[in-house]
Design an enzyme around this catalytic site. Structure first.
Site, PDB file in Angstrom:
ATOM      1  N   HIS A 214       0.825  -1.226   0.000  1.00 59.99           N
ATOM      2  CA  HIS A 214       0.000   0.000   0.000  1.00 59.99           C
ATOM      3  C   HIS A 214       0.853   1.268   0.000  1.00 59.99           C
ATOM      4  O   HIS A 214       0.361   2.337  -0.342  1.00 59.99           O
ATOM      5  CB  HIS A 214      -0.980  -0.016   1.176  1.00 59.99           C
ATOM      6  CG  HIS A 214      -2.178  -0.895   0.910  1.00 59.99           C
ATOM      7  ND1 HIS A 214      -3.252  -0.489   0.145  1.00 59.99           N
ATOM      8  CD2 HIS A 214      -2.442  -2.161   1.264  1.00 59.99           C
ATOM      9  CE1 HIS A 214      -4.139  -1.467   0.056  1.00 59.99           C
ATOM     10  NE2 HIS A 214      -3.681  -2.505   0.730  1.00 59.99           N
TER      11      HIS A 214
ATOM     12  N   HIS B 295      -4.867  -8.797  -3.921  1.00 60.14           N
ATOM     13  CA  HIS B 295      -5.777  -9.180  -2.833  1.00 60.14           C
ATOM     14  C   HIS B 295      -6.491 -10.495  -3.136  1.00 60.14           C
ATOM     15  O   HIS B 295      -6.786 -11.271  -2.225  1.00 60.14           O
ATOM     16  CB  HIS B 295      -6.745  -8.038  -2.523  1.00 60.14           C
ATOM     17  CG  HIS B 295      -6.059  -6.858  -1.869  1.00 60.14           C
ATOM     18  ND1 HIS B 295      -5.434  -5.867  -2.583  1.00 60.14           N
ATOM     19  CD2 HIS B 295      -5.846  -6.553  -0.561  1.00 60.14           C
ATOM     20  CE1 HIS B 295      -4.885  -4.991  -1.742  1.00 60.14           C
ATOM     21  NE2 HIS B 295      -5.130  -5.390  -0.514  1.00 60.14           N
TER      22      HIS B 295
ATOM     23  N   GLU C  54     -11.675   0.084  -4.953  1.00 58.96           N
ATOM     24  CA  GLU C  54     -10.734   0.280  -3.834  1.00 58.96           C
ATOM     25  C   GLU C  54     -11.127   1.392  -2.885  1.00 58.96           C
ATOM     26  O   GLU C  54     -11.093   1.144  -1.664  1.00 58.96           O
ATOM     27  CB  GLU C  54      -9.310   0.514  -4.375  1.00 58.96           C
ATOM     28  CG  GLU C  54      -8.310   0.583  -3.239  1.00 58.96           C
ATOM     29  CD  GLU C  54      -6.877   0.736  -3.716  1.00 58.96           C
ATOM     30  OE1 GLU C  54      -6.627   0.872  -4.901  1.00 58.96           O
ATOM     31  OE2 GLU C  54      -6.013   0.738  -2.831  1.00 58.96           O
TER      32      GLU C  54
ATOM     33  N   HIS D 172     -14.375  -0.159  -0.682  1.00 55.44           N
ATOM     34  CA  HIS D 172     -13.415  -0.963   0.089  1.00 55.44           C
ATOM     35  C   HIS D 172     -12.895  -0.215   1.316  1.00 55.44           C
ATOM     36  O   HIS D 172     -12.871  -0.760   2.419  1.00 55.44           O
ATOM     37  CB  HIS D 172     -12.255  -1.371  -0.835  1.00 55.44           C
ATOM     38  CG  HIS D 172     -10.987  -1.674  -0.120  1.00 55.44           C
ATOM     39  ND1 HIS D 172      -9.957  -0.754  -0.006  1.00 55.44           N
ATOM     40  CD2 HIS D 172     -10.570  -2.777   0.545  1.00 55.44           C
ATOM     41  CE1 HIS D 172      -8.965  -1.305   0.685  1.00 55.44           C
ATOM     42  NE2 HIS D 172      -9.303  -2.518   1.029  1.00 55.44           N
TER      43      HIS D 172
ATOM     44  N   HIS E  52     -13.548  -1.082   5.311  1.00 57.10           N
ATOM     45  CA  HIS E  52     -12.529  -1.300   6.347  1.00 57.10           C
ATOM     46  C   HIS E  52     -12.875  -0.512   7.612  1.00 57.10           C
ATOM     47  O   HIS E  52     -12.770  -1.023   8.733  1.00 57.10           O
ATOM     48  CB  HIS E  52     -11.159  -0.835   5.841  1.00 57.10           C
ATOM     49  CG  HIS E  52     -10.338  -1.925   5.212  1.00 57.10           C
ATOM     50  ND1 HIS E  52      -9.497  -2.726   5.934  1.00 57.10           N
ATOM     51  CD2 HIS E  52     -10.224  -2.347   3.931  1.00 57.10           C
ATOM     52  CE1 HIS E  52      -8.892  -3.598   5.131  1.00 57.10           C
ATOM     53  NE2 HIS E  52      -9.321  -3.381   3.901  1.00 57.10           N
TER      54      HIS E  52
ATOM     55  N   HIS F  72     -12.522  -9.048   2.107  1.00 57.63           N
ATOM     56  CA  HIS F  72     -11.859  -9.093   0.804  1.00 57.63           C
ATOM     57  C   HIS F  72     -12.401 -10.219  -0.066  1.00 57.63           C
ATOM     58  O   HIS F  72     -12.415 -10.111  -1.291  1.00 57.63           O
ATOM     59  CB  HIS F  72     -10.340  -9.164   0.965  1.00 57.63           C
ATOM     60  CG  HIS F  72      -9.737  -7.784   0.989  1.00 57.63           C
ATOM     61  ND1 HIS F  72      -9.456  -7.079  -0.153  1.00 57.63           N
ATOM     62  CD2 HIS F  72      -9.435  -6.970   2.018  1.00 57.63           C
ATOM     63  CE1 HIS F  72      -8.994  -5.878   0.172  1.00 57.63           C
ATOM     64  NE2 HIS F  72      -8.970  -5.789   1.494  1.00 57.63           N
TER      65      HIS F  72
HETATM   66 CU1  CUO Z   1      -4.908  -4.182   1.206  1.00 59.29          CU
HETATM   67 CU2  CUO Z   1      -8.204  -3.929   2.173  1.00 59.29          CU
HETATM   68  O1  CUO Z   1      -6.625  -3.413   0.950  1.00 59.29           O
HETATM   69  O2  CUO Z   1      -6.373  -3.853   2.587  1.00 59.29           O
END
Ligand code: CUO
Length: 705
Positions: A208, A233, A346, A361, A365, A401
């Site tokens: 990331h 992922h 994402e 996404h 989280h 995921h």
């Molecule tokens: Cu790598 Cu949900 O993206 O963590």
């Protein structure tokens, strides 16, 4: 000068002006936090200078950092939080715009002790990875800066005791227990050793960092980044399922109804040194709620996520998305569809329409991360799902995921299956595949536990000086070699060898349909070979894998400053990569049955001409190109990521055997786990590039794709 930058990350909560044994920054008192400015002379005499002194140039036009300090210094930082993200982006922009390294260092010294330490390390790392004049600097391993994010908090009390009482040289490593987050009463705990593996979590943090979803455009825009988000992922979920099946657990469930209770509990037992708090836990059967957290500027409803998801699924079914800038429909075609969707789901800065498709996404989280305190009534911070550094420890990460992956698969399922002709390589046949391991049966992988030590002292603030180590126990496998025989009844030509492996049977012991098994294949390697006319025997070592980086690279067992001209730039990028020690799933004591798949495809259809003219990219860092791409280059495989398993099979193909064309072959294998723990044969062998075996010896390298 640039080589001194990593020292900015040491002891991240301690002000930079405090003198250290090795390297000291001469920080202008104007830069000091207000609390200490008036005490400057007494503080300076209290901490006399020792070691090397690095001057910090005082600049006239200091940046305005009020937007960044809106996030408190003692709070946790989540890149998934739009407000925190904005603060981080601001600092990345400021650091990217510094006109030279001296100015960069000066701005770092000015901001470091004023902004949130997690945010500072994130933003400075992103900037250093992406600036042309700093990317040769080797960043320290994140686990060394913030060890508390990677291991049981009980380690640190013991480490402090050891440092305070025992002189350097006589200190013992502090052993991190392998089981500390739950007992066997929790079935999910069987795979905790994998979820909590330090190397796996470092890879995720680093991925990331290399692929930030927000920030200046030049930092975010990378070739096929949306597709790589999907693929990297997808592979994590596939690997997790392999590990679960090895341990007698079913494949991970999808959390596809956001209003359902979450059966998985998790009690992380991690500290936050920055926030001086323990990370919150989640009870079993917690339920997501709308978020109303004014302090985090976070107002978002479950309904928002459901709306975004429904629009995304409608777009997949329609075959196009609506671009916000042009107000035109953009087709989700074979060439770009998955990349567009990856950026939308994402969601990254490159999403074609963030208003319409939202932030699925990332906000997901956060919903999980705040499930224990959605309206901040208990003044609790977010849980570990809120930070890429820690999220993979949590069982719900995979449920989340896995759900997103099923949305990507919905898109993949509408693409026309590969025809036999697209899969074959005329005149090329794979006639033999084997796995060779020294002193073991052929086609049997061997796994066991291994212990390694990690230096902690750089991340321990306000402590007496000197090294102290944590001793980790992690999964390991015996190094092995693939032996592949390829018959070529044509001219000399080039092929791409693609190696995958998947469990042979499902959780009930039944064989898979191809359509189910294809999602379980984990990529083990991909490389280019030259095929002579006739029979070709290829040998390739496990340590050369295109998905992994060597152990030392994961943990950065390297000197702080690389000599001029070494591969520091590549080394940084190579910090991204699946750790070699978890290339193979654990298997089981009886010998877990798996299928090794090898394909040779026609390299003319795979090769990518890089913009600089050569086919290997311009960075030379290719250790983990399958999951991390190439620095500054195009993704080095023209095929869809995950090819040939990324689509449903052609008509009348129901099993893996039916899927095979002559240029593919499957070999039955077993993975045998032995419950023994070995110490690492040789610790701390330095190697900044290339491949490495477990004893630290350099190994010859095959030509990357
Ligand atoms: Cu790598 Cu949900 O993206 O963590």
């Amino acid at each position: 000068m640039a080589q001194n930058l990593p020292f900015l990350f040491d002891r991240p909560n301690e002000p930079l002006f405090i003198k250290r044994d090795d390297v000291n920054f001469d920080v202008p008192t104007d830069y000091w936090p207000d609390r200490y400015k008036s005490l400057a002379s007494s503080i300076q005499s209290r901490f006399p200078t020792s070691g090397q002194v690095i001057p910090v140039q005082k600049i006239q036009q200091l940046p305005n950092i009020s937007e960044i300090t809106a996030l408190g210094r003692r709070e946790n930082f989540s890149i998934f939080n739009p407000f925190h993200r904005k603060c981080a982006t601001k600092l990345v922009e400021i650091l990217m715009n510094a006109s030279n390294v001296d100015q960069f260092l000066s701005i770092c010294a000015y901001t470091r002790d004023k902004v949130n330490p997690y945010l500072f390390v994130y933003a400075a790392s992103v900037a250093m990875l992406h600036r042309s004049d700093t990317r040769g600097v080797s960043l320290p391993a994140h686990v060394q800066i913030f060890p508390e994010l990677y291991m049981d908090s009980s380690v640190f009390g013991r480490a402090r005791e050891e440092i305070s009482i025992v002189p350097t040289g006589s200190r013992m490593p502090i052993e991190v227990p392998r089981d500390y987050t739950a007992s066997n009463l929790d079935e999910e705990h069987r795979v905790a050793y994998w979820r909590e593996d330090v190397g796996i979590n470092l890879h995720h943090w680093h991925w990331h960092l290399v692929y930030p979803f927000d920030g200046p455009l030049e930092v975010v825009r990378k070739d096929r980044r949306g597709e790589l988000f999907y693929y990297m992922h997808q592979q994590i979920v596939a690997r997790y399922n392999f590990e679960r099946l090895s341990n007698g657990l079913p494949r991970v469930r999808r959390h596809n109804n956001l209003r359902d209770p979450i059966p998985e509990a998790y009690f992380p037992k991690l500290d936050s040194f920055v926030a001086s708090r323990i990370w919150p836990a989640r009870q079993a059967d917690s339920v997501l709620s709308d978020l109303r957290r004014d302090a985090d500027q976070l107002h978002v409803d479950i309904l928002d996520l459901e709306r975004w998801r429904d629009r995304i699924i409608s777009a997949i079914q329609d075959g196009f998305v609506r671009d916000a800038a042009t107000q035109r429909d953009v087709p989700l075609d074979e060439a770009r569809g998955i990349d567009i969707l990856g950026n939308i789901i994402e969601a990254s800065l490159l999403s074609v329409n963030r208003n319409r498709y939202g932030d699925f996404h990332n906000i997901g989280h956060l919903m999980f991360a705040y499930v224990h305190d959605p309206d901040n009534r208990y003044l609790e911070t977010f849980g570990i799902m809120g930070d890429p550094t820690t999220a993979m420890r949590d069982p719900v990460f995979y449920a989340w995921h896995s759900y997103m992956d099923s949305i990507f698969q919905e898109y993949k399922s509408i693409l026309i299956p590969y025809t036999e002709q697209q899969l074959t390589f005329d005149g090329v046949r794979v006639t033999e595949v084997g796995v060779i391991i020294e002193n073991a049966r052929s086609n049997e992988f061997l796994t066991f536990w291994q212990q390694d030590d990690i230096e902690l002292s750089r991340g321990l603030d306000f402590q007496p000086r000197g090294s102290v180590f944590a001793r980790l126990t992690h999964l390991q496998h015996a190094p092995f070699t693939y032996r592949i025989r390829i018959e070529n009844n044509g001219q000399r030509r080039s092929g791409t060898v693609r190696i995958f492996m998947a469990p042979k049977f499902d959780e009930r012991g039944a064989s898979y349909l191809f359509r189910d098994q294809r999602g379980l294949f984990v990529e083990l390697d991909k490389f280019t070979v030259t095929l002579q006319n006739g029979s070709n025997v290829i040998e390739r070592r496990s340590t050369e894998s295109s998905v992994t980086i060597p152990f030392d690279q994961t943990f950065r067992i390297i000197p702080n400053r690389l000599p001029t001209g070494t591969a520091g730039e590549n080394f940084n990028y190579c910090g991204c990569g699946w750790p070699q020690h978890v290339l193979i799933a654990k298997g089981n004591a009886e010998g877990f049955r798996a299928e090794l798949f090898v394909m040779v495809s026609d390299n003319r259809n795979d090769v990518v001409q890089q913009q600089n003219g050569n086919s290997a990219g311009n960075a030379g860092c290719d250790d983990a190109q399958s999951y991390c791409g190439l620095r500054g280059g195009l993704y080095p495989d023209r095929r869809a990521m995950g090819f040939p398993f990324d689509r449903l099979p052609r008509v009348n193909v129901n099993t893996l055997t039916q899927f095979l064309t002559p240029n593919m072959r499957v070999q039955d294998t077993t993975i045998r786990f032995t419950d023994r723990t070995v110490a690492r044969p040789s610790v701390g062998v330095q190697n900044t590039a290339g491949n490495q075996n477990q004893t630290g010896q350099r190994l010859p390298s095959s030509r990357p794709m």
